[in-house]
Design an enzyme around this catalytic site. Structure first.
Site, PDB file in Angstrom:
ATOM      1  CB  THR A 211      -0.994  -0.038   1.199  1.00  0.00           C
ATOM      2  OG1 THR A 211      -1.931   1.034   1.058  1.00  0.00           O
ATOM      3  CG2 THR A 211      -0.304   0.092   2.544  1.00  0.00           C
ATOM      4  CG  ASN A 212      -0.487   4.685  -1.239  1.00  0.00           C
ATOM      5  OD1 ASN A 212      -1.133   5.434  -0.536  1.00  0.00           O
ATOM      6  ND2 ASN A 212      -1.017   4.056  -2.283  1.00  0.00           N
ATOM      7  CG  ASP A 213       3.273   6.719   3.798  1.00  0.00           C
ATOM      8  OD1 ASP A 213       3.010   5.727   4.504  1.00  0.00           O
ATOM      9  OD2 ASP A 213       4.426   7.149   3.602  1.00  0.00           O
TER      10      ASP A 213
END
Ligand code: PMT
Length: 402
Positions: A211-213
């Site tokens: 995933t990402n932030d």
């Protein structure tokens, strides 16, 4: 008539409680999602289980029975609802609300809610006509609540009078009409805005993902700003933040889920805002079983996901498309390229290498690259303010495009 509306039904203790069960069914038939909270006295008349089975949602009766550790139940219900309906509303609960008391689940949630409050008084004629009740109802009305007129007829006490629980058809009709009126009118009234938010999760196996932030904050602030300008909002979210009041939401996990949800909404969308951080790659194969440790390196082959914004850009008829560009260098060049290649009407570029901008912070600093106007710089500000300004320029550009 109540399509997509989230109704918190607060049931308080009078003989009309059995009629509230049927009312809950009517709301659901009209397209609403209903969650019920009851006072202890209401639960003496009809079991919470009846409402639970009818609404398919747990019924809340006790402030201290916290079933989900990550939320406080009465605040969660208060924040979740588009409308708070108190039916039947007893003289006792009306008095507590008028005086700001919060001594049970129902009154605590009602004190905390910012949703419009719709009151259906039902009680004995003399209680209804008592100056205390009359004054309390007048006070609630003054504060913006809608107060229904009870029916006149044969009361449970065995005599005629005003105080009967109205027919459910009248309640649904008055509630629907009032909620329509309550909807803010603004430059996006009558427009359907679809907003994506959050970072997608791409599964490697049942317990691991990439995933990402992205927190979802930027998308959520945009969804709220669109709602406040009068739009009907659909929030397609990969974030776990609670969905704001007054909008429909679709929870998604992966880029593919988000693609499907956006595609489904697109025909009935006037403005699409792609604030989500959609993964560009996903594991080519995701394992149904947890991948076991072996000697040596693990190589995961990644396949490209669909570029949602680009695909919608190709399909668009008269939709207005707002994309984002999360960049760390050559911002203008990349943003202008995205504007053209994705057939967007506006690209909101944020420099995500800056500490106070971009991912997982409350503020942002952006440039708006527009098909129909000069580039606008929006200096560092709260994401709420940035969202309002983005929509202000979008409204301006939509007018130019006719
Ligand atoms: O959620 P927050 O914590 O508040 O953070 C906000 C944000 C940094 C995530 C937001 O401001 C932002 O920049 N969102 C877009 C992030 C991104 O994916 O940028 P991109 O440059 O990789 O993509 C360009 C555009 O194409 C974006 O509108 C994106 O939603 C869209 N896209 C990207 C990949 C893909 N497969 N499909 C897409 O539609």
């Amino acid at each position: 008539m109540l399509d997509g509306k989230k109704i918190a039904l607060y049931v308080t203790g009078g003989i009309a409680v059995y009629k509230a069960a049927d009312l809950a069914r009517s709301f659901i038939k009209e397209g609403a999602e209903v969650k019920v909270a009851m006072t202890k006295s209401a639960a003496q008349f009809v079991s919470p289980l009846t409402f639970q089975i009818l609404t398919k949602n747990a019924v809340m009766t006790n402030t201290f029975e916290e079933t989900e550790p990550e939320v406080v139940n009465h605040i969660h219900l208060a924040d979740w609802a588009d409308a708070a309906v108190i039916a039947p509303a007893t003289a006792n609960t009306i008095a507590k609300l008028a005086n700001g008391l919060a001594d049970n689940f129902v009154t605590s949630a009602l004190l905390a809610t910012t949703a419009p409050i719709f009151v259906v008084p039902a009680m004995n004629k003399n209680m209804y006509e008592h100056p205390a009740t009359t004054n309390n109802l007048a006070l609630l009305k003054e504060r913006g609540a809608y107060i229904m007129n009870p029916d006149t007829g044969f009361l449970a006490e065995g005599y005629e009078g005003k105080g009967r629980f109205p027919e459910k058809e009248r309640i649904v009709k008055e509630l629907t009409g009032w909620l329509k009126q309550e909807q803010v009118s603004g430059p996006l009234s009558g427009k359907r805005v679809t907003v994506t938010a959050g970072g997608t999760k791409e599964r490697i196996d049942p317990v691991r993902y990439i995933t990402n932030d992205s927190s979802g904050k930027m998308g959520y602030r945009l969804a709220e700003a669109a709602r406040d300008l009068g739009a009907t909002v659909r929030l397609i979210t990969a974030s776990s933040l609670p969905v704001p009041n007054g909008m429909e939401s679709v929870a998604v996990e992966s880029a593919q889920d988000m693609y499907e949800a956006v595609s489904e909404a697109f025909d009935s969308t006037d403005v699409l805002i792609m604030a989500a951080a959609v993964s560009d790659y996903t594991p080519a194969k995701s394992s149904n079983q947890k991948i076991k440790k072996n000697t040596g390196n693990l190589i995961i082959e990644m396949a490209q996901t669909k570029d949602i914004l680009k695909e919608m850009g190709q399909q668009k008829t008269d939709q207005f498309l707002i994309g984002f560009a999360a960049e760390t260098q050559n911002i203008e060049e990349y943003a202008q390229r995205k504007l053209k290649e994705k057939n967007a009407d506006m690209i909101v570029a944020n420099d995500v290498s800056k500490e106070d901008a971009g991912f997982n912070v409350d503020t942002n600093e952006v440039h708006l690259y527009r098909k129909e106007g000069e580039t606008i710089y929006l200096p560092l500000a709260d994401k709420k303010e940035i969202a309002e300004k983005i929509l202000q320029y979008a409204v301006e550009d939509m007018k130019k495009e006719g």
